[in-house]
Design an enzyme around this catalytic site. Structure first.
Site, PDB file in Angstrom:
ATOM      1  N   SER A  44      14.240  31.166  94.463  1.00  0.00           N
ATOM      2  CA  SER A  44      13.829  29.762  94.607  1.00  0.00           C
ATOM      3  C   SER A  44      13.100  29.600  95.948  1.00  0.00           C
ATOM      4  O   SER A  44      13.315  30.382  96.874  1.00  0.00           O
ATOM      5  CB  SER A  44      15.032  28.823  94.497  1.00  0.00           C
ATOM      6  OG  SER A  44      15.948  29.077  95.543  1.00  0.00           O
ATOM      7  N   VAL A  46      13.024  27.545  98.722  1.00  0.00           N
ATOM      8  CA  VAL A  46      13.672  27.377 100.029  1.00  0.00           C
ATOM      9  C   VAL A  46      14.545  28.586 100.357  1.00  0.00           C
ATOM     10  O   VAL A  46      14.546  29.075 101.489  1.00  0.00           O
ATOM     11  CB  VAL A  46      14.474  26.059 100.074  1.00  0.00           C
ATOM     12  CG1 VAL A  46      15.180  25.896 101.421  1.00  0.00           C
ATOM     13  CG2 VAL A  46      13.551  24.867  99.828  1.00  0.00           C
ATOM     14  N   CYS A  47      15.250  29.092  99.362  1.00  0.00           N
ATOM     15  CA  CYS A  47      16.088  30.278  99.584  1.00  0.00           C
ATOM     16  C   CYS A  47      15.237  31.472 100.003  1.00  0.00           C
ATOM     17  O   CYS A  47      15.665  32.301 100.802  1.00  0.00           O
ATOM     18  CB  CYS A  47      16.868  30.617  98.312  1.00  0.00           C
ATOM     19  SG  CYS A  47      17.935  29.291  97.737  1.00  0.00           S
ATOM     20  N   SER A  48      14.031  31.530  99.486  1.00  0.00           N
ATOM     21  CA  SER A  48      13.126  32.633  99.793  1.00  0.00           C
ATOM     22  C   SER A  48      12.521  32.512 101.183  1.00  0.00           C
ATOM     23  O   SER A  48      11.799  33.405 101.628  1.00  0.00           O
ATOM     24  CB  SER A  48      12.030  32.727  98.725  1.00  0.00           C
ATOM     25  OG  SER A  48      12.625  33.065  97.479  1.00  0.00           O
ATOM     26  N   MET A  49      12.814  31.408 101.880  1.00  0.00           N
ATOM     27  CA  MET A  49      12.481  31.289 103.305  1.00  0.00           C
ATOM     28  C   MET A  49      13.721  31.577 104.150  1.00  0.00           C
ATOM     29  O   MET A  49      13.662  32.312 105.125  1.00  0.00           O
ATOM     30  CB  MET A  49      11.970  29.879 103.633  1.00  0.00           C
ATOM     31  CG  MET A  49      10.629  29.540 103.033  1.00  0.00           C
ATOM     32  SD  MET A  49       9.996  27.930 103.580  1.00  0.00           S
ATOM     33  CE  MET A  49      11.299  26.803 103.148  1.00  0.00           C
TER      34      MET A  49
END
Length: 157
Positions: A44, A46-49
């Site tokens: 997702s 945000v999680c991937s940031m």
């Protein structure tokens, strides 16, 4: 409002990690501080940031005797694929039934996954800090801020 777990023993668990290890929280007692990063879903936006940012600072966390674990309901296989694609070197724990998210009070029933939250557990196994985002789309506790909290914890010991 303070999270009810602050100052309490951290709920223990054993989960399989993306590294193929079984991780038991209580095994770090007396040895390491632990950061649990609850996040909704692999892949997702945000999680991937968030997780790659924390992963990139592993050495900084290690300077304070701290290990960081990502945790959500995705499988070990999904965790491995996501970690490979995004260069995440932190162990990602598979909380498939969300039992650990429930124990930490961050499970979102209507969505079927955890919220975005970060718990700091000291070497004695006590929850010392909890940062719960208001929405899963928010990511406000960046690595620098988290490291400051860990540094403050180290100074208290």
């Amino acid at each position: 409002m303070a999270h009810p777990l602050i100052g309490q023993p951290a709920p223990d668990f054993t989960l399989k990690a993306s590294t193929s290890d079984m991780i038991t929280l209580s095994s770090f007692k007396g040895q390491k501080n632990v950061v649990l990063v609850f996040y909704p879903l692999d892949f997702s936006p945000v999680c991937s940031m968030q997780l790659p940012e924390y992963s990139g600072r592993r050495d900084d966390f290690a300077q304070f005797d701290t290990v960081v674990f990502g945790i959500n309901r995705d499988s070990v296989y999904t965790h491995k694929a996501w970690a490979a694609e995004f260069g995440i070197e932190l162990p990602l724990l598979a909380d498939i039934k969300c039992d650990v998210a429930k124990a930490y009070g961050v499970y979102i029933e209507e969505k079927g996954h955890s919220g975005r939250a970060v718990f700091l557990i000291d070497k004695k196994g006590i929850v010392r800090d909890a940062h719960i985002e208001n929405a899963t789309s928010e990511f406000t506790l960046h690595a620098d801020d988290l490291l400051k909290k860990i540094e403050q914890l180290a100074a208290m010991v």
